[in-house]
Scaffold this active site. Structure first.
Site, PDB file in Angstrom:
ATOM      1  N   PRO A 218       0.376  -1.196  -0.035  1.00 18.08           N
ATOM      2  CA  PRO A 218      -0.355   0.014   0.170  1.00 18.08           C
ATOM      3  C   PRO A 218       0.697   1.004  -0.214  1.00 18.08           C
ATOM      4  O   PRO A 218       0.461   2.687  -0.548  1.00 18.08           O
ATOM      5  CB  PRO A 218      -0.508   0.275   1.112  1.00 18.08           C
ATOM      6  CG  PRO A 218      -0.023  -1.179   2.142  1.00 18.08           C
ATOM      7  CD  PRO A 218       0.512  -1.938   1.101  1.00 18.08           C
ATOM      8  N   GLU A 236       4.204  -0.276   4.822  1.00 16.44           N
ATOM      9  CA  GLU A 236       4.064   1.148   6.020  1.00 16.44           C
ATOM     10  C   GLU A 236       3.760   2.618   5.832  1.00 16.44           C
ATOM     11  O   GLU A 236       4.570   2.841   5.782  1.00 16.44           O
ATOM     12  CB  GLU A 236       5.062   0.425   7.329  1.00 16.44           C
ATOM     13  CG  GLU A 236       4.819   1.350   8.431  1.00 16.44           C
ATOM     14  CD  GLU A 236       5.882   1.021  10.030  1.00 16.44           C
ATOM     15  OE1 GLU A 236       6.293   1.231  10.714  1.00 16.44           O
ATOM     16  OE2 GLU A 236       6.814  -0.115   9.150  1.00 16.44           O
ATOM     17  N   LYS A 252       4.564  -3.499  14.003  1.00 12.74           N
ATOM     18  CA  LYS A 252       5.807  -4.749  14.454  1.00 12.74           C
ATOM     19  C   LYS A 252       4.619  -6.032  14.216  1.00 12.74           C
ATOM     20  O   LYS A 252       3.167  -5.924  15.169  1.00 12.74           O
ATOM     21  CB  LYS A 252       5.925  -3.905  15.879  1.00 12.74           C
ATOM     22  CG  LYS A 252       7.141  -3.604  15.685  1.00 12.74           C
ATOM     23  CD  LYS A 252       8.188  -3.859  16.165  1.00 12.74           C
ATOM     24  CE  LYS A 252      10.256  -3.177  15.574  1.00 12.74           C
ATOM     25  NZ  LYS A 252       9.733  -2.499  13.796  1.00 12.74           N
TER      26      LYS A 252
END
Length: 433
Positions: A218, A236, A252
């Site tokens: 993304p 991220e 994470k």
């Protein structure tokens, strides 16, 4: 002042491919592609900025002050990158490790042309100086054919990927991180290693397209600054600002995918319930909350999502969403500076973790674990985290990709090494084939 044109697109996906291919004529290119991951805070399907009208390039010294001055003076859209080593501007830190890529520490440019694609519409923001080029540009884009140079390397075009840290040494270094944790120096550290190849040529756009097809991430990015390239399949977001709202989405926790949907569902469920992965994520959420509080209005820092599992083509990821509110008068550069580098790539406490990282890693991180994005004239911005990425210095013929993982008290060297190999799989596959 920018002029705006809007066009309806008959074939948006074909237009996107043509647009990025057309952009290769320029020295300064930033391409951001959501790959149709219509997440909550997505604004555009893709954005392209090309052709610098003005630019700033600097090392880390007073870099954020220089960026603030440049942004204020420009009063326009700016696109570019922040390397991890800008930490040295924020804190009394240094970066003396080996650097095969030699990217400048910070680069932003004011593009002559910006393309925003959403659904079947493209909106073009352009400077008046180039308004006579737009009609010809649009025709060229629609009829663009992707052409790749036939690059031949030595050894029958086979890449020889080297490691800066070999397996036994990696185990030893992770054990040293664990010693720091057990002594109470830190709670968590993101420890990274580099894979690289020397005297090897790649075709950057072709390589990016292959990586993007495999990963379908993304926050994918193609960045070109003259002879320096970033080919990123990042999942991220580092940080985004919409009006007075600031959003950070640290990752994470990673698990591999499986082609068998039943096994894949089990892997996803195991990640969700993995105590070690959840503790990693929650520690970084606390760090992000603290970072955001430095510019937030009182009581506005909130966790919207905690340890939610998102599935991508290569991996499952555990992602949290932390938000805050800022005053209208807050300078966007101050928000970035007080949260950089992102907690997901450092550790907790942040400064102690960064010192230990510098001692144990063998490579200057540079743009890896830095960020690429844009700031609008209104002070909104959106930046990714540079992970799952191939970096390339065309002049030096140096190719690099790095991977890392969060080391906590529950970590074992073997499991961390195996996680690194999962994260490196897409980049290695693209380069070897």
């Amino acid at each position: 002042m920018r002029t705006i044109q809007k066009h309806k697109l008959t074939h948006p996906e074909a237009f996107k491919q043509n647009l990025l291919s057309w952009a290769q004529q320029y020295d300064d290119v930033v391409w951001l592609d959501s790959n149709n991951h219509n997440q909550k805070y997505s604004n555009y399907d893709a954005v392209l900025a090309v052709d610098a009208f003005t630019a700033i390039q600097t090392d880390y010294y007073n870099a954020f002050d220089k960026l603030k001055e440049y942004y204020t003076t420009t009063n326009d859209w700016i696109f570019g990158y922040l390397t991890y080593d800008l930490k040295n501007d924020i804190e009394a830190l240094h970066s003396n490790n080996d650097d095969g890529l030699a990217f400048p520490d910070l680069f932003f440019f004011q593009p002559k042309k910006v393309f925003f694609i959403k659904g079947s519409t493209v909106e073009i923001h352009y400077l008046k100086a180039v308004d006579d080029e737009l009609e010809d540009d649009f025709k060229a884009i629609n009829f663009q054919e992707t052409k790749y140079e036939n690059i031949l390397n030595d050894s029958e075009n086979s890449i020889k990927i080297k490691l800066k840290i070999h397996k036994d040494e990696y185990f030893n270094k992770v054990t040293q991180v664990l010693s720091h944790i057990h002594r109470g120096d830190i709670y968590e550290a993101n420890f990274c290693q580099e894979f690289y190849a020397e005297d090897f040529k790649i075709e950057p756009l072709e390589t990016y397209n292959k990586l993007n097809k495999i990963s379908n991430a993304p926050f994918s990015t193609f960045l070109k600054v003259r002879d320096n390239y970033l080919l990123s399949a990042s999942p991220e977001r580092y940080i985004k600002k919409e009006g007075c709202k600031v959003i950070s989405q640290p990752i994470k926790g990673t698990a591999k995918r499986d082609k068998d949907y039943k096994l894949d569902a089990i892997l996803k469920e195991n990640l969700l319930n993995n105590e070690k992965e959840r503790s990693e994520n929650i520690m970084i959420v606390d760090l992000v909350r603290n970072d955001l509080s430095q510019t937030a209005t009182r009581g506005s820092v909130k966790v919207e999502e905690l340890c939610k599992i998102y599935s991508f083509d290569q991996v499952h990821q555990m992602i949290s969403t932390v938000v805050s509110q800022v005053k209208d008068s807050t300078n966007p550069i101050d928000i970035i500076k007080t949260t950089f580098p992102m907690g997901s790539m450092t550790g907790a406490p942040k400064i102690s973790a960064m010192k230990i990282i510098e001692e144990l890693e063998e490579t200057k991180r540079g743009l890896y674990s830095g960020s690429v994005g844009y700031i609008s004239p209104q002070g909104d911005f959106d930046f990714n985290v540079v992970i799952r990425s191939i970096l390339y210095n065309e002049t030096k013929q140096y190719v690099s990709y790095s991977v890392g993982g969060a080391i906590t008290a529950k970590s074992t060297p073997l499991s961390e090494y195996e996680e690194c190999l999962i994260k490196a799989k897409a980049m290695r596959e693209v380069l070897e084939n």
